[in-house]
Design a protein around this motif. Structure first.
Motif, PDB file in Angstrom:
ATOM      1  N   HIS A 200       0.832  -1.209   0.000  1.00 15.36           N
ATOM      2  CA  HIS A 200       0.000   0.000   0.000  1.00 15.36           C
ATOM      3  C   HIS A 200       0.862   1.254   0.000  1.00 15.36           C
ATOM      4  N   GLY A 201       1.931   1.242   0.790  1.00 16.87           N
ATOM      5  CA  GLY A 201       2.815   2.397   0.850  1.00 16.87           C
ATOM      6  C   GLY A 201       3.486   2.667  -0.488  1.00 16.87           C
ATOM      7  N   LEU A 202       3.915   1.597  -1.174  1.00 21.75           N
ATOM      8  CA  LEU A 202       4.552   1.765  -2.479  1.00 21.75           C
ATOM      9  C   LEU A 202       3.561   2.301  -3.519  1.00 21.75           C
ATOM     10  N   ILE A 203       2.321   1.806  -3.460  1.00 19.06           N
ATOM     11  CA  ILE A 203       1.301   2.292  -4.396  1.00 19.06           C
ATOM     12  C   ILE A 203       1.043   3.776  -4.170  1.00 19.06           C
ATOM     13  N   ASP A 204       0.882   4.167  -2.895  1.00 16.81           N
ATOM     14  CA  ASP A 204       0.624   5.584  -2.592  1.00 16.81           C
ATOM     15  C   ASP A 204       1.813   6.457  -2.984  1.00 16.81           C
ATOM     16  N   HIS A 205       3.021   5.947  -2.757  1.00 20.75           N
ATOM     17  CA  HIS A 205       4.213   6.709  -3.140  1.00 20.75           C
ATOM     18  C   HIS A 205       4.272   6.896  -4.654  1.00 20.75           C
ATOM     19  N   SER A 206       3.979   5.829  -5.397  1.00 21.20           N
ATOM     20  CA  SER A 206       3.993   5.921  -6.862  1.00 21.20           C
ATOM     21  C   SER A 206       2.953   6.918  -7.361  1.00 21.20           C
ATOM     22  N   ALA A 207       1.778   6.898  -6.730  1.00 19.84           N
ATOM     23  CA  ALA A 207       0.732   7.835  -7.131  1.00 19.84           C
ATOM     24  C   ALA A 207       1.181   9.275  -6.866  1.00 19.84           C
ATOM     25  N   ALA A 208       1.811   9.506  -5.721  1.00 20.54           N
ATOM     26  CA  ALA A 208       2.290  10.850  -5.402  1.00 20.54           C
ATOM     27  C   ALA A 208       3.376  11.296  -6.386  1.00 20.54           C
ATOM     28  N   MET A 209       4.270  10.376  -6.769  1.00 19.06           N
ATOM     29  CA  MET A 209       5.311  10.715  -7.739  1.00 19.06           C
ATOM     30  C   MET A 209       4.710  11.056  -9.098  1.00 19.06           C
ATOM     31  N   ASN A 210       3.663  10.316  -9.493  1.00 23.85           N
ATOM     32  CA  ASN A 210       2.999  10.624 -10.759  1.00 23.85           C
ATOM     33  C   ASN A 210       2.384  12.024 -10.742  1.00 23.85           C
ATOM     34  N   GLU A 211       1.790  12.389  -9.618  1.00 27.29           N
ATOM     35  CA  GLU A 211       1.195  13.725  -9.506  1.00 27.29           C
ATOM     36  C   GLU A 211       2.268  14.804  -9.609  1.00 27.29           C
ATOM     37  N   ARG A 212       3.423  14.565  -8.981  1.00 27.44           N
ATOM     38  CA  ARG A 212       4.516  15.540  -9.064  1.00 27.44           C
ATOM     39  C   ARG A 212       5.037  15.676 -10.501  1.00 27.44           C
ATOM     40  N   ILE A 213       5.171  14.533 -11.177  1.00 29.90           N
ATOM     41  CA  ILE A 213       5.655  14.572 -12.564  1.00 29.90           C
ATOM     42  C   ILE A 213       4.669  15.316 -13.451  1.00 29.90           C
ATOM     43  N   ASP A 214       3.362  15.041 -13.243  1.00 26.47           N
ATOM     44  CA  ASP A 214       2.350  15.752 -14.039  1.00 26.47           C
ATOM     45  C   ASP A 214       2.439  17.254 -13.811  1.00 26.47           C
ATOM     46  N   TRP A 215       2.681  17.661 -12.564  1.00 21.93           N
ATOM     47  CA  TRP A 215       2.793  19.096 -12.246  1.00 21.93           C
ATOM     48  C   TRP A 215       4.020  19.705 -12.916  1.00 21.93           C
ATOM     49  N   ILE A 216       5.129  18.961 -12.866  1.00 22.22           N
ATOM     50  CA  ILE A 216       6.366  19.461 -13.495  1.00 22.22           C
ATOM     51  C   ILE A 216       6.169  19.616 -14.999  1.00 22.22           C
ATOM     52  N   VAL A 217       5.531  18.623 -15.645  1.00 21.26           N
ATOM     53  CA  VAL A 217       5.286  18.699 -17.085  1.00 21.26           C
ATOM     54  C   VAL A 217       4.404  19.896 -17.413  1.00 21.26           C
ATOM     55  N   ALA A 218       3.353  20.120 -16.581  1.00 19.25           N
ATOM     56  CA  ALA A 218       2.460  21.248 -16.809  1.00 19.25           C
ATOM     57  C   ALA A 218       3.206  22.575 -16.687  1.00 19.25           C
ATOM     58  N   GLN A 219       4.099  22.689 -15.709  1.00 19.28           N
ATOM     59  CA  GLN A 219       4.879  23.912 -15.539  1.00 19.28           C
ATOM     60  C   GLN A 219       5.840  24.147 -16.702  1.00 19.28           C
ATOM     61  N   LEU A 220       6.456  23.074 -17.169  1.00 20.74           N
ATOM     62  CA  LEU A 220       7.364  23.203 -18.307  1.00 20.74           C
ATOM     63  C   LEU A 220       6.618  23.660 -19.559  1.00 20.74           C
ATOM     64  N   LYS A 221       5.435  23.098 -19.767  1.00 16.86           N
ATOM     65  CA  LYS A 221       4.629  23.522 -20.914  1.00 16.86           C
ATOM     66  C   LYS A 221       4.241  24.993 -20.811  1.00 16.86           C
ATOM     67  N   ALA A 222       3.907  25.429 -19.588  1.00 18.89           N
ATOM     68  CA  ALA A 222       3.542  26.837 -19.382  1.00 18.89           C
ATOM     69  C   ALA A 222       4.712  27.768 -19.677  1.00 18.89           C
ATOM     70  N   MET A 223       5.924  27.265 -19.499  1.00 16.51           N
ATOM     71  CA  MET A 223       7.128  28.060 -19.780  1.00 16.51           C
ATOM     72  C   MET A 223       7.556  27.947 -21.243  1.00 16.51           C
ATOM     73  N   GLY A 224       6.789  27.192 -22.012  1.00 14.44           N
ATOM     74  CA  GLY A 224       7.099  27.060 -23.426  1.00 14.44           C
ATOM     75  C   GLY A 224       8.079  25.975 -23.750  1.00 14.44           C
ATOM     76  N   VAL A 225       8.349  25.118 -22.800  1.00 11.80           N
ATOM     77  CA  VAL A 225       9.283  24.020 -23.035  1.00 11.80           C
ATOM     78  C   VAL A 225       8.528  22.862 -23.662  1.00 11.80           C
ATOM     79  N   GLU A 226       9.037  22.349 -24.768  1.00  7.21           N
ATOM     80  CA  GLU A 226       8.394  21.220 -25.421  1.00  7.21           C
ATOM     81  C   GLU A 226       8.724  19.923 -24.669  1.00  7.21           C
ATOM     82  N   CYS A 227       7.691  19.173 -24.392  1.00  6.20           N
ATOM     83  CA  CYS A 227       7.874  17.879 -23.716  1.00  6.20           C
ATOM     84  C   CYS A 227       7.611  16.753 -24.701  1.00  6.20           C
ATOM     85  N   SER A 228       8.311  15.648 -24.528  1.00  5.49           N
ATOM     86  CA  SER A 228       8.069  14.505 -25.403  1.00  5.49           C
ATOM     87  C   SER A 228       6.666  13.973 -25.189  1.00  5.49           C
ATOM     88  N   VAL A 229       6.200  13.231 -26.139  1.00  5.22           N
ATOM     89  CA  VAL A 229       4.843  12.670 -26.056  1.00  5.22           C
ATOM     90  C   VAL A 229       4.717  11.719 -24.870  1.00  5.22           C
TER      91      VAL A 229
END
Length: 247
Positions: A200-229
């Motif tokens: 359960h702890g590993l699943i919750d940790h993975s979910a939290a990491m995915n949320e952080r990555i999604d936030w980072i990708v969104a911020q990079l896009k807002a700054m005009g940085v192209e992200c891979s598909v």
């Protein structure tokens, strides 16, 4: 002797709701018969009459399906429920108020002389099919789940399940087992497997990491940085579903 017999009968009524009368318990419960025959065999064993003690133990196994070596020590108010297939080795010790279900083995893992079988403290419950192997110490009030294979010590007031057995919980206070009451087959509602908690702890940790990555990708896009598909593609990670199937 009669005081012990009264204790043996009384404990059946405490732990087996199927018991209806003292006469029924005394005449039809193989656990009672095995305990009585063992007491006789143990007295003969201590007196040096080894063959006769072993013969009585052999007769007890034939009559009840329960094999208790005459050298084993069995405490007071020990309840053997059903009993068929139980094996208790020569140097095993079973404390007062313990409960053993059918097909339990208190076995040894060495051919060397000396202590080679388990010691059960007071009030231990051992579920059906459990195997406790070697000169282990099972603490007072511990519970061994059905079909567990115990190969290391279990602390007092703890519950152990699995192959090899894992300790699920250890009560902070000795009164915890009294609060829980008697647990048939060593099963209760508070059994939280530590391995399940880790997953359960590993699943919750993975979910939290995915949320952080999604936030980072969104911020990079807002700054005009192209992200891979692949980096921007949402995955199929479903935290609720995975936690549900783990339970």
């Amino acid at each position: 002797m009669f005081k012990q017999l009264r204790e043996d009968i009384a404990v059946v009524f405490e732990r087996d709701p199927a018991a209806r009368s003292s006469f029924e318990v005394l005449t039809t419960y193989p656990g009672i018969h095995a305990i009585l025959l063992h007491r006789l065999a143990a007295c003969l064993w201590r007196a040096g009459l080894k063959w006769l003690a072993r013969f009585i133990a052999f007769f007890g196994r034939w009559a009840t399906g329960i094999e208790i070596h005459p050298g084993a020590h069995i405490g007071r108010r020990v309840f053997i429920d059903h009993g068929m297939g139980i094996v208790i080795g020569e140097t095993a010790e079973v404390g007062d108020d313990c409960t053993l279900y059918h097909q339990v083995t208190l076995g040894g893992t060495s051919w060397n002389e000396g202590k080679r079988h388990p010691t059960l403290g007071k009030g231990v419950v051992v579920g059906a099919g459990a195997k406790i192997l070697g000169p282990l110490l099972i603490g007072d009030g511990a519970r061994i789940g059905s079909n567990a294979v115990v190969v290391k010590d279990v602390p007092a007031n703890a519950t152990a399940v699995g192959i090899p057995a894992r300790v699920l919980s250890a009560a902070a206070a000795p009164t915890a087992v009294k609060k829980l009451g008697f647990t048939a087959y060593a099963i209760s509602a508070d059994m939280n497997d530590p391995m399940v908690k880790v997953v359960h702890g590993l699943i919750d940790h993975s979910a939290a990491m995915n949320e952080r990555i999604d936030w980072i990708v969104a911020q990079l896009k807002a700054m005009g940085v192209e992200c891979s598909v692949d980096a921007a593609k949402p995955d199929d990670f479903d935290r609720e579903y995975l936690n549900k199937i783990v339970d």
